[in-house]
Design an enzyme around this catalytic site. Sequence first.
Site, short mmCIF file in Angstrom:
data_model
loop_
_atom_site.label_atom_id
_atom_site.label_comp_id
_atom_site.label_asym_id
_atom_site.label_seq_id
_atom_site.Cartn_x
_atom_site.Cartn_y
_atom_site.Cartn_z
N LYS A 34 -14.98 12.23 -7.27
CA LYS A 34 -14.22 12.76 -6.14
C LYS A 34 -12.75 12.64 -6.57
O LYS A 34 -12.18 11.55 -6.63
CB LYS A 34 -14.49 11.92 -4.86
N ALA A 78 -8.55 13.66 -6.49
CA ALA A 78 -7.55 13.82 -5.43
C ALA A 78 -7.55 15.27 -4.95
O ALA A 78 -7.74 16.20 -5.74
CB ALA A 78 -6.18 13.43 -5.97
N SER A 79 -7.30 15.44 -3.65
CA SER A 79 -7.44 16.78 -3.05
C SER A 79 -6.43 17.80 -3.57
O SER A 79 -6.64 19.00 -3.39
CB SER A 79 -7.30 16.67 -1.53
N SER A 125 -4.09 4.19 -4.47
CA SER A 125 -3.17 3.29 -3.78
C SER A 125 -3.92 2.05 -3.26
O SER A 125 -5.15 2.07 -3.11
CB SER A 125 -2.53 4.04 -2.61
N GLU A 150 -8.37 0.06 -9.51
CA GLU A 150 -7.10 0.16 -10.25
C GLU A 150 -6.08 0.69 -9.26
O GLU A 150 -6.07 1.89 -8.96
CB GLU A 150 -7.25 1.16 -11.41
N LEU A 151 -5.22 -0.21 -8.74
CA LEU A 151 -4.37 0.20 -7.62
C LEU A 151 -2.89 0.25 -8.00
O LEU A 151 -2.55 0.38 -9.17
CB LEU A 151 -4.64 -0.75 -6.44
N CYS A 193 1.34 4.27 -12.24
CA CYS A 193 1.09 2.92 -11.70
C CYS A 193 1.76 1.87 -12.56
O CYS A 193 2.23 0.86 -12.07
CB CYS A 193 -0.40 2.67 -11.60
P1 NAP Z 1 -4.31 7.72 -3.05
O1 NAP Z 1 -3.70 8.44 -1.95
O2 NAP Z 1 -4.83 6.34 -2.80
O3 NAP Z 1 -5.51 8.64 -3.58
C1 NAP Z 1 -6.33 8.26 -4.67
C2 NAP Z 1 -7.72 8.79 -4.43
O4 NAP Z 1 -8.31 8.09 -3.34
C3 NAP Z 1 -7.76 10.26 -4.03
O5 NAP Z 1 -8.92 10.84 -4.55
C4 NAP Z 1 -7.80 10.20 -2.52
O6 NAP Z 1 -8.38 11.34 -1.93
C5 NAP Z 1 -8.67 8.98 -2.29
N1 NAP Z 1 -8.42 8.29 -1.05
C6 NAP Z 1 -7.25 8.15 -0.38
N2 NAP Z 1 -7.42 7.39 0.71
C7 NAP Z 1 -8.73 7.05 0.76
C8 NAP Z 1 -9.53 6.30 1.65
N3 NAP Z 1 -9.01 5.71 2.72
N4 NAP Z 1 -10.85 6.17 1.39
C9 NAP Z 1 -11.38 6.74 0.29
N5 NAP Z 1 -10.68 7.47 -0.60
C10 NAP Z 1 -9.36 7.62 -0.38
O7 NAP Z 1 -3.38 7.60 -4.30
P2 NAP Z 1 -2.56 8.78 -5.01
O8 NAP Z 1 -1.40 9.11 -4.16
O9 NAP Z 1 -3.49 9.88 -5.40
O10 NAP Z 1 -2.11 8.05 -6.35
C11 NAP Z 1 -1.02 7.21 -6.42
C12 NAP Z 1 -1.43 5.76 -6.31
O11 NAP Z 1 -2.41 5.47 -7.32
C13 NAP Z 1 -0.28 4.84 -6.60
O12 NAP Z 1 -0.32 3.75 -5.72
C14 NAP Z 1 -0.54 4.39 -8.03
O13 NAP Z 1 0.06 3.20 -8.40
C15 NAP Z 1 -2.03 4.32 -8.06
N6 NAP Z 1 -2.53 4.40 -9.44
C16 NAP Z 1 -3.06 3.28 -10.01
C17 NAP Z 1 -3.49 3.31 -11.33
C18 NAP Z 1 -4.04 2.10 -12.00
O14 NAP Z 1 -4.63 2.24 -13.06
N7 NAP Z 1 -3.89 0.92 -11.46
C19 NAP Z 1 -3.38 4.50 -12.05
C20 NAP Z 1 -2.84 5.62 -11.43
C21 NAP Z 1 -2.43 5.55 -10.11
P3 NAP Z 1 -7.47 12.51 -1.25
O15 NAP Z 1 -6.60 13.04 -2.33
O16 NAP Z 1 -8.48 13.47 -0.78
O17 NAP Z 1 -6.69 11.83 -0.17
#
Ligand code: NAP
Length: 455
Positions: free
Chosen positions: A154, A156-157, A207, A228-229, A262
């Site tokens: 799944k 990101a949208s 996130s 991985e957040l 991240c």
């Molecule tokens: P995000 O909003 O958390 O989205 C990540 C994924 O999770 C997307 O597929 C999103 O789907 C889904 N998602 C969001 N909320 C959810 C929920 N409540 N329940 C289930 N799935 C959910 O993050 P982002 O904006 O795409 O990416 C940026 C974040 O990722 C930053 O905080 C960054 O630090 C982190 N990140 C961490 C790493 C690491 O390795 N630690 C690497 C890269 C990025 P939708 O798009 O459909 O909302």
Amino acid sequence: MMIKSTNPFSGKKVNTYEAHSLQGTSRIISSVDKAFHSWRNTSFQQRAAFMLNLASILRSKKDELAKLMAIEMGKVMREGIAEVEKCAWVCEYFAQNAETMLENEPIETQYSSSFVSYQPLGTILAVMPWNFPFWQVFRFLAPTLMAGNTAVLKHASNVPGCALAIEELVREAGFPENVFRTLLVGSSLVEGIIRNPAVKAVSLTGSTPAGRSVAAIAGSELKKCVLELGGSDPYIILKDAPLEQSATICATSRLLNAGQSCIAAKRFIVVDEVYSHFLEHFTDKMNEARFGDPCDPEITMGPLARTDLRDELHQQVVKSVKKGAEIVLGGEIPNLKGAFYPPTILENVKPGMPAYDDELFGPVASVIRVKNEAEAVKVANDTPFGLGAAVFTKDTVAGSRIAELQLDAGCCFVNDFVKSDPRLPFGGIKQSGFGRELSLQGIREFVNVKTVVVK
Ligand code: NAP
């Protein structure tokens, strides 16, 4: 429901896709589960042959895949090409090393034979972010499939085109049908997918709030998850650091992927003696970025992935300034079409400001002045996150000691910026998540560590 992608540079719609319903995902997951029962019995040699095909297809399509990322989320071409090459590397790395990593391990006991065997679990769900739309998926996919699992994605949208391209690349590489499938769904369906009995575990990169939600659901189902957040990586500049070189590395890390990483450097903690010199070099380097059309090869920084994310970042800057932070560079939304945000430096950053407490997911650097090394370490660890950290010093013995023993983070580098590498474990502690990806530790996350004893 429809899933739509929008070009963050032009603001124009890229494409619209019909999303899967929960029933639709159940049908796909059931095919993937069926495929698992034969995939698990393939040899490492067979899996490696498909994985190596996948690597060479990735290399041959790197320009077109980089273009897709540029259009869907604004990544500049040069970085997109490097990302696709890194995906090919991770496929090759696990094709070559998975068998040794998962070999049976004999253990001396009183029995005629006893050993540890690493068996696949089944279908694993990956929930992935848009910032490295290929790399995040491939670093999960290569070890997971090589271990004999099957997987559903799944994504990101805002990157549905990348999600479908990855499914197509796997098919083209000759993997058996349904070993890997993309589910086009929004985040509201993730709960139902995790609760599907055929899904055995989940890996989420994203996130901290998304991680918390997925972990709670996976926990209630007693399914393993790897998270991985987010991060707010501290980079410490000590008084003997090579200043110009350190400033260049720090600016590169802060601006890579328009700051949307991240493990980007986010807080720069500089000791008093060298503060002004470092800030001067750092400002020059941050100022060198040329932002514009990500498809233009001269451009070093594209727009942010979406205008809402850009506006959110700007609010974090505005709130920090209201609380006393000072703008050294940038800090204004440019009068340009597209989701642009300029390289920005804030100083006088203090606890209680978003620039100190939260993750800034864009090209904004928080610079913090400290008295000495001890205070630098204290400030570095004064964060809810624990993903990466770095320290800059000529004394590599002291640097290594700080990295190993004093910094509370999963990946600590000395005199370089934090990077992921297929050979090294990658992941965080505290609110940056748990579990590891890549390396031996990564491939052993989604396996049954099985004890076998024969009397
Ligand atoms: P995000 O909003 O958390 O989205 C990540 C994924 O999770 C997307 O597929 C999103 O789907 C889904 N998602 C969001 N909320 C959810 C929920 N409540 N329940 C289930 N799935 C959910 O993050 P982002 O904006 O795409 O990416 C940026 C974040 O990722 C930053 O905080 C960054 O630090 C982190 N990140 C961490 C790493 C690491 O390795 N630690 C690497 C890269 C990025 P939708 O798009 O459909 O909302």
